[in-house]
Write a protein that holds these residues in place. Structure first.
Motif, short mmCIF file in Angstrom:
data_model
loop_
_atom_site.label_atom_id
_atom_site.label_comp_id
_atom_site.label_asym_id
_atom_site.label_seq_id
_atom_site.Cartn_x
_atom_site.Cartn_y
_atom_site.Cartn_z
N ALA A 173 0.85 -1.19 0.00
CA ALA A 173 0.00 0.00 0.00
C ALA A 173 0.88 1.24 0.00
CB ALA A 173 -0.92 -0.01 1.21
N ALA A 174 0.74 2.05 -1.02
CA ALA A 174 1.61 3.22 -1.18
C ALA A 174 1.35 4.28 -0.12
CB ALA A 174 1.42 3.82 -2.58
N SER A 175 0.12 4.43 0.33
CA SER A 175 -0.18 5.46 1.32
C SER A 175 -1.37 5.01 2.17
CB SER A 175 -0.49 6.79 0.63
OG SER A 175 -1.70 6.67 -0.11
N ILE A 176 -1.80 5.88 3.06
CA ILE A 176 -2.89 5.53 3.98
C ILE A 176 -4.18 5.22 3.22
CG2 ILE A 176 -4.38 6.41 5.81
CD1 ILE A 176 -1.96 7.75 7.02
N GLU A 182 -4.57 3.94 0.19
CA GLU A 182 -4.45 2.61 -0.39
C GLU A 182 -4.51 1.54 0.70
OE1 GLU A 182 -2.63 5.19 -1.30
OE2 GLU A 182 -2.89 5.35 -3.47
N LEU A 183 -3.88 1.83 1.83
CA LEU A 183 -3.92 0.89 2.96
C LEU A 183 -5.35 0.66 3.40
CD1 LEU A 183 -2.40 -0.75 5.14
CD2 LEU A 183 -2.35 1.34 6.50
N ASN A 184 -6.11 1.73 3.57
CA ASN A 184 -7.51 1.60 3.98
C ASN A 184 -8.33 0.82 2.96
OD1 ASN A 184 -7.33 2.88 6.49
ND2 ASN A 184 -7.50 4.90 5.55
N SER A 185 -7.95 0.90 1.69
CA SER A 185 -8.72 0.20 0.66
C SER A 185 -8.53 -1.31 0.71
CB SER A 185 -8.38 0.74 -0.73
OG SER A 185 -7.10 0.30 -1.15
N VAL A 212 5.46 2.33 3.40
CA VAL A 212 6.74 3.05 3.48
C VAL A 212 6.75 4.15 4.53
CG1 VAL A 212 7.49 2.54 1.12
CG2 VAL A 212 6.12 4.57 1.56
N THR A 213 5.59 4.52 5.04
CA THR A 213 5.54 5.64 5.98
C THR A 213 5.17 5.19 7.39
OG1 THR A 213 3.20 6.12 5.56
CG2 THR A 213 4.83 7.23 4.15
#
Length: 185
Positions: A109-112, A114-117, A139-140
């Motif tokens: 997941a590139a960001s939050i 995408e993570l939530n998806s 990554v974050t």
């Protein structure tokens, strides 16, 4: 299935390739046949192979050069509390991780957002089968914290920071995890 491609590696294993030049068909056949009988196809393929090799060498050279500055940036980010105090090592050092038994889905997941998806997908398959396990890479620090809120205690849903894109770290990552399904979100 009909595929129109400029990148010949896309069609290399096709049953029949049609080579066109200036709107005219100048050759047909399988990849190996065309390499032998079509100078235009062979020339185009050779140029693409040479370009791919040059690009790969340049990319690996740059990745190697920027590895130490990247590590320094990571340490600086730790100082400013922008990196996890312990898990930062997953980004820059080889890891020894025990892969869970069973089927392993890997979601990057590139960001939050995408993570939530991917959360509903993970939740669905967690209930569906006890042999399904999940690896989520991000990554974050903020995405790790979001992951940890939802799955921190779940031993079937694991997190790792995505390693730096150097051959030795990527090979180590795949040697450890050996995912069955991969999804980049």
């Amino acid at each position: 299935t009909l595929v129109i491609a400029h990148r010949l590696s896309t069609i290399k294993k096709a049953d029949n390739i049609v080579v066109m030049k200036d709107g005219n068909i100048i050759g047909t056949g399988k990849h190996d046949e065309l390499l032998e009988k079509s100078k235009d196809y062979k020339s185009l393929y050779s140029k693409q192979v040479i370009w791919n090799i040059m690009f790969k060498v340049l990319y690996n050279f740059l990745i190697t050069i920027f590895y130490l500055p990247y590590c320094l940036i990571i340490f600086l980010r730790i100082f400013f509390k922008k990196e996890h105090q312990n898990k930062y090592k997953q980004k820059i050092l080889p890891q020894k991780i025990s892969r869970p038994d069973g089927y392993l889905f890997w979601f990057h997941a590139a960001s939050i957002g995408e993570l939530n998806s991917v959360f509903p997908i993970i939740d669905f398959f967690l209930e569906k089968n006890k042999n399904f396990n999940f690896l989520v890479t991000t990554v974050t620090l903020s995405s790790f914290n979001e992951f940890n809120k939802k799955y921190g205690k779940n031993n079937r849903v694991l997190h790792q920071f995505l390693p730096y894109d150097s051959n030795f770290l990527v090979e180590n990552f795949f040697k450890n995890w050996r995912p069955d399904i991969i999804s980049f979100v």
